[in-house]
Structures are given as C-alpha cells and as structure tokens.
Design a protein around this motif. Sequence first.
Motif, PDB file in Angstrom:
ATOM      1  N   SER A 170     -66.270 -28.491  25.781  1.00 19.23           N
ATOM      2  CA  SER A 170     -66.424 -28.652  27.225  1.00 19.23           C
ATOM      3  C   SER A 170     -67.793 -29.223  27.515  1.00 19.23           C
ATOM      4  O   SER A 170     -68.741 -29.010  26.749  1.00 19.23           O
ATOM      5  N   ALA A 171     -67.864 -29.976  28.580  1.00 19.62           N
ATOM      6  CA  ALA A 171     -69.139 -30.580  28.974  1.00 19.62           C
ATOM      7  C   ALA A 171     -69.310 -30.422  30.473  1.00 19.62           C
ATOM      8  O   ALA A 171     -68.343 -30.482  31.238  1.00 19.62           O
ATOM      9  N   SER A 172     -70.551 -30.181  30.874  1.00 20.00           N
ATOM     10  CA  SER A 172     -70.867 -30.066  32.296  1.00 20.00           C
ATOM     11  C   SER A 172     -72.144 -30.824  32.584  1.00 20.00           C
ATOM     12  O   SER A 172     -73.050 -30.873  31.740  1.00 20.00           O
ATOM     13  N   MET A 173     -72.173 -31.444  33.735  1.00 21.22           N
ATOM     14  CA  MET A 173     -73.345 -32.231  34.115  1.00 21.22           C
ATOM     15  C   MET A 173     -73.539 -32.129  35.612  1.00 21.22           C
ATOM     16  O   MET A 173     -72.583 -32.278  36.381  1.00 21.22           O
ATOM     17  N   PRO A 174     -74.751 -31.840  36.061  1.00 18.35           N
ATOM     18  CA  PRO A 174     -74.986 -31.741  37.502  1.00 18.35           C
ATOM     19  C   PRO A 174     -74.905 -33.114  38.167  1.00 18.35           C
ATOM     20  O   PRO A 174     -75.354 -34.116  37.613  1.00 18.35           O
ATOM     21  N   ILE A 175     -74.303 -33.146  39.341  1.00 18.14           N
ATOM     22  CA  ILE A 175     -74.228 -34.374  40.125  1.00 18.14           C
ATOM     23  C   ILE A 175     -75.089 -34.254  41.376  1.00 18.14           C
ATOM     24  O   ILE A 175     -75.986 -35.067  41.617  1.00 18.14           O
ATOM     25  N   PHE A 176     -74.845 -33.232  42.154  1.00 19.85           N
ATOM     26  CA  PHE A 176     -75.660 -33.027  43.359  1.00 19.85           C
ATOM     27  C   PHE A 176     -75.787 -31.527  43.606  1.00 19.85           C
ATOM     28  O   PHE A 176     -74.778 -30.825  43.745  1.00 19.85           O
ATOM     29  N   TYR A 200     -79.372 -33.200  32.117  1.00 18.35           N
ATOM     30  CA  TYR A 200     -78.484 -33.878  31.179  1.00 18.35           C
ATOM     31  C   TYR A 200     -77.241 -33.031  30.896  1.00 18.35           C
ATOM     32  O   TYR A 200     -77.228 -31.818  31.152  1.00 18.35           O
ATOM     33  N   PRO A 201     -76.194 -33.647  30.359  1.00 20.44           N
ATOM     34  CA  PRO A 201     -74.955 -32.904  30.109  1.00 20.44           C
ATOM     35  C   PRO A 201     -75.161 -31.775  29.095  1.00 20.44           C
ATOM     36  O   PRO A 201     -75.935 -31.910  28.145  1.00 20.44           O
ATOM     37  N   HIS A 202     -74.459 -30.667  29.316  1.00 19.19           N
ATOM     38  CA  HIS A 202     -74.450 -29.551  28.395  1.00 19.19           C
ATOM     39  C   HIS A 202     -73.065 -29.466  27.777  1.00 19.19           C
ATOM     40  O   HIS A 202     -72.056 -29.405  28.488  1.00 19.19           O
ATOM     41  N   ILE A 203     -72.999 -29.480  26.462  1.00 19.66           N
ATOM     42  CA  ILE A 203     -71.735 -29.481  25.730  1.00 19.66           C
ATOM     43  C   ILE A 203     -71.618 -28.182  24.957  1.00 19.66           C
ATOM     44  O   ILE A 203     -72.580 -27.708  24.353  1.00 19.66           O
ATOM     45  N   SER A 204     -70.441 -27.601  24.986  1.00 17.01           N
ATOM     46  CA  SER A 204     -70.187 -26.347  24.294  1.00 17.01           C
ATOM     47  C   SER A 204     -68.923 -26.475  23.469  1.00 17.01           C
ATOM     48  O   SER A 204     -67.917 -27.046  23.927  1.00 17.01           O
ATOM     49  N   LEU A 205     -68.949 -25.985  22.230  1.00 19.07           N
ATOM     50  CA  LEU A 205     -67.789 -25.975  21.337  1.00 19.07           C
ATOM     51  C   LEU A 205     -67.258 -24.556  21.242  1.00 19.07           C
ATOM     52  O   LEU A 205     -68.031 -23.609  21.051  1.00 19.07           O
TER      53      LEU A 205
END
Length: 531
Positions: free
Chosen positions: A350-356, A319-324
């Motif tokens: 910022s947000a990061s989410m794995p795709i592949f 799932y997405p990881h969000i950082s402030l």
Amino acid sequence: MIVRSLRRTVMSGGAMLSLAALSACDLAPTYHPPTYVVPASWHGQAPFATATPADTQLPSNWWTMLHDPQLDALEDKATAANADLQAAAERFVQARAMVMQARADLLPHFGLAFGASDNKQSADRLFRYKGATTATDEFYGGLASWEPDFWSEIRNQVRMAKYSAQEKAADFAAARLSLQAELANDYVALRGYDAQDAIYRKSIAYYERAVSVTQTQLANQAAPKLDLARAQNRLYVTQAAEMDILAEREVTEHAIAVLTNSAPSSFHIAPVDTLTFTRAAIPVGVPSDLLQRRPDIAAAERQMAQANRSIGVSRAAFYPHISLNANGGFDANGFDLANLANSMWSYGASASMPIFEGGLRRAALQASWSTYRETRDHYRSSVLSAFREVEDGLSRTDRLWAENDRLKAAVSAALDMQNMTMTLYKGGLSAYLDAIIAQEAALDAQISQVQVETRYVQAEVGLIRALGGGWNDRLLPTPDQTMTFSILQYDGLHHPTPAGGIDTPGDTDTRYDDLTGATTLRTGTVPVSGR
C-alpha cells in the motif's frame, strides 16, 4: 509459511527492489557544527605553575590536586552514591532504550494470531440466510509487515535517538562535574569556617585575659570602669560572632551529608584549625581546547545535530509512504484446521501520499528549521558562556592570590599592634581605647585573610569546573554504543551494558546506606562508575 509469503512478495516485483535502493535518500541537510574564531590565549593570567606537556589535561579526579585525603574520600563516596547522579545515569539508560525503540521500525514486524468463536444468529433476523442459526470459526496464522525507509525518515529518527542518548551522556558528565565541584566548594567553605572558628576561639581567650587585666587595673584604681565595660563588650561580641560561624558550619556540613547520600543527623566532619589546601597547578590549555572539554557544550552540539535530522524527517513527510503486508494461516468451521483446503493467505503493498492538508506538513517543516536555528543560537551562547566562566576564574584566582598575600602582611602587623598596645596599657602608658582598636583590627584582619584564602581555593575549584574538570568529548559513547541489545537478545534487559563510562543499578550490589552512611547490601542498587 509467512516468511515464504513475504519473500515472494518482495522478490516478485523488481520495481520494489528498485525502490528499495532509494532508502539511501537522506533528506536532512548536510550537518557541520559551527566553527568560531577563538583567541590563541586567555586574556586573564593566573598565578599557576607552567605545566609540562604530560600535564596539559586536568585529571578526572581533579580534587586530588588540593591534597586533602578527607575530600578525596568524600568525592569518591558522592560519585558512587549520590541519588541525583544515579537519576542522571538512568536518564541516559532511558535515552538508549529510545534508540532501540526507534530502530525497531527499520525491521520487519512478525506476529501470530489465533482464535475461535461460536456464533448464533437470531431466528427473526432480517434477510437471514435459510439454514442453521449457529456457526463456529477457528483460525490461526501469522502476520508480517514492513515499511521500506525510502526517504530515510526512520533512519533519521534513529539517528536523532542516538544523538539524544549522547546528549544525555554529556548531561550525566555535566551533572557529575557539578556534583564534584559543589562538594569541593562546600568542603572548602567548611574548612574556612573551621579556620575562622579557631581564630575566634583564640581571640576569645585573649579577650578573657584582657577582661581580667582591666579588672585588676580597676581594683588598683589604675583604670576607669569604662575600660572594663569596653573589654567585656569586645568579649561578648566576639562570642556571638563565633556562634554565627558555628551555625554556618553546621548548615554546610548538612549539605555535604546530602551530597554524599548520608543522613545529616549522623554525619560529622571533625574540625581543623587551619586551611591546609595545596595551591593547585591548573593547566588551562588554550581557548580552542575548551570546546572539547566542556560537557555542556557537547550536549548543546548534540541537540543541534538532532534538530538537523528532524528537518529530514519533516521533509520525508511530503513523499509517498509504502508499506508491505502479508498474512496467512488456516481458517475453518471446525477443528480440522491443518488441511490444505482450509489454508488462506494474502500479501500486498500500500502507498499513501499527501495531496492537500492545509499546510500541515509545511508548518512542521518550518518549525523544524526554526528549531535548528534555535539550537545553533543556544550552542553559540553556551560557547560564549564557557569562555566567560574561564576568564572569570582566571581573574578571580589572580586577584585573590595577590589579595591574600597583602592580608597576610596585614595580619602580622595587626597582631604586633595588638600586643604592643596591651603591653602599653598594662604599664599605664596607653588608654584601653587604643587596645580595643588594635584588637578589632587584629581580629578583622585575621578573619578577612581566612575568608579571602577560602574564596581563592573556591575560585580554583570554579576554574577547574569551567575548564571541564578533566572531561573530554572523546569520552562520549559513539552512536553505535548507545544501542543496548541485539535483535534476538531477551536477557539482561534490566541492566544494559555500560557505555561512555556510565554504569547503572543492577540486581544486587554494595552501596552506601541512605540513612547511616554504612556499607550495606541492597537489591536493585549499584554505584555509578563515572570515571
């Protein structure tokens, strides 16, 4: 300023507050410890007195049931000073520190940054801006960052750390029980060697008199020289056997010295002539109670709880990881920093989410499920082993007690036979070979009886150990008790407050000296309080 910037960042977006509500989303499976159908009573029956309702639980100082004051003193000393037990307590402290380390990720992180530099550019630098080739830069400010735990990944890591600390507390209880049982077992063996040595000494004195009798008979030409050789052989063989027993006693005494944190060269236990242990009335309880009494079972269950939470951590990685983040301060070309015109700040998310990633996270999730099933198998194996150990203890105590009764009768008969054959030999009514056979039978019967009685007491110790030695899983620290300090605490970190009855070394305290066994004051040592 940084706190205001961070507050503005969070409060300016209602969407962020809405997402924060998702922090209660726990992706770990619902955890339920396995339940097993256990028999209502034990198969084996031991010859123990029926316990009253108040005596259904073993005492924590269970060795007092043997009623040996010297054993009581040795157990107290070993529990207070044994180095291996101290190391097990420190492993518990380290696990508690990992709890605090994991919990730190749940909170915002703040920091300060400042610096200054003086820079000079080369006059021949390509594309150099026309102007001065030197510049100065001074800055100071603050930094803040926070990662909202939307998917309970950090929370599950904190729970795993707490469960790990509980596991180490159970490991400490198991180590303490193992130490106490090993010491009791060695002490019983030592007293068994004492009793055997007393029998050998008595037999040697008897055989010396027998040699004197055969010498008299030979001088009076009432017996052949063969009788004297037989009598001397019996004497020398018995003397050699006594040397072997004394060697085993010394080795056992050295083992007890190490367990009690004493130097073997200066440690000694005065011998006694007989076994004086009191038969213990051991409350075995019912099989279902064993799951709460054994620290190794509690440790296996905590491993299973950790593995369950690790599945939630592996799931959260999808799932997405969000950082402030926020930072601000002053930056200027000179020392006039405290000027509103020189202020600077920034904040954002910022947000990061794995795709592949080629199956990286799927492999981790699959491994976490397999690890969980492995811990369930280990837990089931621990439970079955515990039931087997109790049944083994019941069988041994039952059979050895009956065997000891038979051997006591055999000893009485063998001693009568030995005395009668020697009387007949003195009167010339029997051959000395009959006396030798009777002497061998008497010595063997006495040694066998002492050995069996020693094994019986050791079997009692083994049964008590199999029953958990008076421990109960209610003695484990709660998850919250595994935390060692508050957020703003900066003192007392070297010696955390005890938890689960486990204390650890502080600055100064009294303990047994490693070399002499005397009580001395040392820096950085303190007895472990295990009860």
